[in-house]
Design a protein around this motif. Structure first.
Motif, PDB file in Angstrom:
ATOM      1  N   ALA A 108       0.819  -1.212   0.000  1.00  0.00           N
ATOM      2  CA  ALA A 108       0.000   0.000   0.000  1.00  0.00           C
ATOM      3  C   ALA A 108       0.856   1.266   0.000  1.00  0.00           C
ATOM      4  CB  ALA A 108      -0.928  -0.009   1.216  1.00  0.00           C
ATOM      5  N   LEU A 109       1.835   1.330   0.899  1.00  0.00           N
ATOM      6  CA  LEU A 109       2.639   2.544   1.035  1.00  0.00           C
ATOM      7  C   LEU A 109       3.499   2.799  -0.203  1.00  0.00           C
ATOM      8  CD1 LEU A 109       3.736   2.143   4.763  1.00  0.00           C
ATOM      9  CD2 LEU A 109       2.054   3.749   3.843  1.00  0.00           C
ATOM     10  N   SER A 110       3.987   1.742  -0.843  1.00  0.00           N
ATOM     11  CA  SER A 110       4.779   1.913  -2.063  1.00  0.00           C
ATOM     12  C   SER A 110       3.928   2.503  -3.179  1.00  0.00           C
ATOM     13  CB  SER A 110       5.363   0.565  -2.508  1.00  0.00           C
ATOM     14  OG  SER A 110       6.209   0.031  -1.506  1.00  0.00           O
ATOM     15  N   HIS A 111       2.666   2.098  -3.232  1.00  0.00           N
ATOM     16  CA  HIS A 111       1.774   2.616  -4.278  1.00  0.00           C
ATOM     17  C   HIS A 111       1.328   4.040  -3.959  1.00  0.00           C
ATOM     18  CE1 HIS A 111      -1.201   2.598  -7.457  1.00  0.00           C
ATOM     19  NE2 HIS A 111      -2.140   2.926  -6.576  1.00  0.00           N
ATOM     20  N   LEU A 112       1.022   4.309  -2.706  1.00  0.00           N
ATOM     21  CA  LEU A 112       0.541   5.640  -2.316  1.00  0.00           C
ATOM     22  C   LEU A 112       1.630   6.698  -2.415  1.00  0.00           C
ATOM     23  CD1 LEU A 112      -1.584   4.601   0.804  1.00  0.00           C
ATOM     24  CD2 LEU A 112      -2.450   5.375  -1.404  1.00  0.00           C
ATOM     25  N   ASP A 113       2.865   6.273  -2.597  1.00  0.00           N
ATOM     26  CA  ASP A 113       3.973   7.211  -2.751  1.00  0.00           C
ATOM     27  C   ASP A 113       3.940   7.890  -4.127  1.00  0.00           C
ATOM     28  OD1 ASP A 113       6.116   8.270  -1.274  1.00  0.00           O
ATOM     29  OD2 ASP A 113       7.550   7.213  -2.531  1.00  0.00           O
ATOM     30  N   LYS A 114       3.112   7.356  -5.039  1.00  0.00           N
ATOM     31  CA  LYS A 114       3.008   7.928  -6.386  1.00  0.00           C
ATOM     32  C   LYS A 114       1.859   8.937  -6.445  1.00  0.00           C
ATOM     33  CE  LYS A 114       4.445   3.376  -8.007  1.00  0.00           C
ATOM     34  NZ  LYS A 114       4.016   2.165  -8.754  1.00  0.00           N
ATOM     35  N   ARG A 115       1.823   9.701  -7.519  1.00  0.00           N
ATOM     36  CA  ARG A 115       0.809  10.747  -7.671  1.00  0.00           C
ATOM     37  C   ARG A 115      -0.511  10.163  -8.160  1.00  0.00           C
ATOM     38  NH1 ARG A 115       2.817  15.833 -10.991  1.00  0.00           N
ATOM     39  NH2 ARG A 115       0.745  16.463 -10.267  1.00  0.00           N
ATOM     40  N   ASN A 116      -1.612  10.802  -7.719  1.00  0.00           N
ATOM     41  CA  ASN A 116      -2.972  10.462  -8.143  1.00  0.00           C
ATOM     42  C   ASN A 116      -3.281   8.979  -7.938  1.00  0.00           C
ATOM     43  OD1 ASN A 116      -5.514  11.135  -9.050  1.00  0.00           O
ATOM     44  ND2 ASN A 116      -5.002  10.836 -11.212  1.00  0.00           N
ATOM     45  N   THR A 117      -2.979   8.491  -6.761  1.00  0.00           N
ATOM     46  CA  THR A 117      -3.215   7.073  -6.450  1.00  0.00           C
ATOM     47  C   THR A 117      -3.978   6.953  -5.133  1.00  0.00           C
ATOM     48  OG1 THR A 117      -1.096   6.904  -5.281  1.00  0.00           O
ATOM     49  CG2 THR A 117      -1.123   6.297  -7.623  1.00  0.00           C
TER      50      THR A 117
END
Length: 367
Positions: free
Chosen positions: A39-48
């Motif tokens: 989750a945290l690796s994905h939320l580190d990107k924009r518009n996610t």
């Protein structure tokens, strides 16, 4: 019988274990850490943002069909002799209900794996090995009969996630597993300032309830991925156990016995799955935990390890176990740099990811 089951697991599942295409988590700490890191690796990107579906089955262990299980075990490459033994072990189990001096008539069970047996979690994991994610943007995390679907959404595109949920429901129907829609919950983790309305999830015609927090494998996870609620529950449970510790001291128990009692009760409460949540605790949460530790240390009069030291020790131990085990689902995260001395550190703009288990474990290995 349990001793014999341990021998079966030790002999067949260490030397002839089937090649599972998707390694499963080894412990609750591992399962929670994988879900959080994904989750945290994905939320580190924009518009996610992220959608999490916590699946609940109606008596998952009791609905295993032995004939389907044996077919899957043979596909995985287990020996015919072991498959025949399991097929003889599961069906034809007598069961009665006793209440006082009354005993019901005997009922013969031909489906399911008996709860309390050593083999049941292993057989259930093998039975559900083909329940895997179909899309790269989704991750299905399984631990015993707990299943969690993590959907990594980008640019508000939820098509792959909805297809994953539908495929999972169809897989359950094909494998005689019944979803408990009432206890199945969904959670949305969205840090964006401009949020859109999220579509509802329907399973068997019923809408899945949206929650702001959920107790996942014993740990309270919120839609903000904060740990104040979990630490408050932990502190409250630990404080209730302090009464027993004080009573034992009043009865004249020595420091060593009191320290062992702490390790078995209060210590296990305070440090349960600590590697998954302690790194991102706030300063006030850590002070609340430390106050309990100070009280515990005062009662027996023996030195109790600091909670920060316990966390660091657990992280180092977890990291070493992952590095040694190439089949561990998180082994790929620990890659050596070209010179072969240090491990590649995680890069992130958010402290949430850097303070999670795997980046912290890599930092400890490099120090």
């Amino acid at each position: 019988m349990k001793c014999f089951e341990r021998l079966v697991i030790a002999h067949h599942y260490q030397h002839h274990y089937p090649r599972n295409p998707r390694p499963t988590p080894r412990s609750t700490d591992n399962a929670i850490s994988i879900a959080l890191h994904t989750a945290l690796s994905h939320l580190d990107k924009r518009n996610t943002y992220e959608r999490i579906l916590f699946i609940d089955y109606n008596s998952g262990f009791n609905t295993i069909v032995p004939s389907k299980l044996i077919t899957k075990l043979k596909t995985l490459g287990l020996k015919t002799s072991l498959c025949n033994w399991i097929l003889n072990f599961l069906p034809g189990r007598p069961q009665v209900v006793r209440g006082g001096n009354n005993t019901s008539t005997t009922l013969i069970l031909n489906t399911g794996a008996p709860q309390g047996c050593m083999l049941s979690p292993v057989l259930y994991s093998l039975f559900t090995h083909d329940c895997t994610d179909r899309h790269n943007s989704n991750t299905i995390i399984k631990f015993a009969d707990d299943t969690t679907v993590v959907g990594l959404i980008t640019d508000n595109n939820e098509i792959a996630y909805m297809e994953e949920v539908r495929d999972l429901a169809m897989w359950c129907q094909d494998n005689n597993l019944s979803l408990n829609v009432i206890k199945t919950k969904k959670m949305i983790v969205d840090y964006r300032k401009r949020r859109t309305k999220h579509a509802s999830i329907l399973i068997d015609g019923a809408v899945v309830e949206k929650v702001e927090s959920f107790k996942f494998l014993g740990v309270h996870i919120t839609n903000k991925l904060s740990w104040s609620k979990h630490t408050k529950r932990v502190v409250k449970r630990a404080q209730h156990s302090l009464f027993s510790l004080r009573r034992l001291k009043r009865f004249g128990m020595g420091p060593q016995i009191l320290k062992k009692f702490y390790s078995c009760t209060i210590g296990s409460i305070l440090t349960g799955c600590i590697t998954a949540w302690y790194g991102n605790c706030s300063a006030s949460d850590r002070k609340a935990l430390q106050r309990v530790m100070c009280t515990v240390q005062y009662i027996p009069g023996a030195k109790i390890p600091d909670i920060q030291d316990l966390y660091t020790r657990r992280c180092q131990s977890t990291a070493l176990n992952i590095v040694k085990d190439s089949s561990h689902p998180s082994h790929i995260l620990f890659s050596l740099l070209p010179h072969g001395k240090w491990y590649r550190s995680a890069k992130s703009m958010s402290k949430r990811l850097l303070n999670s288990l795997y980046p912290q474990a890599i930092t400890l290995l490099n120090s």
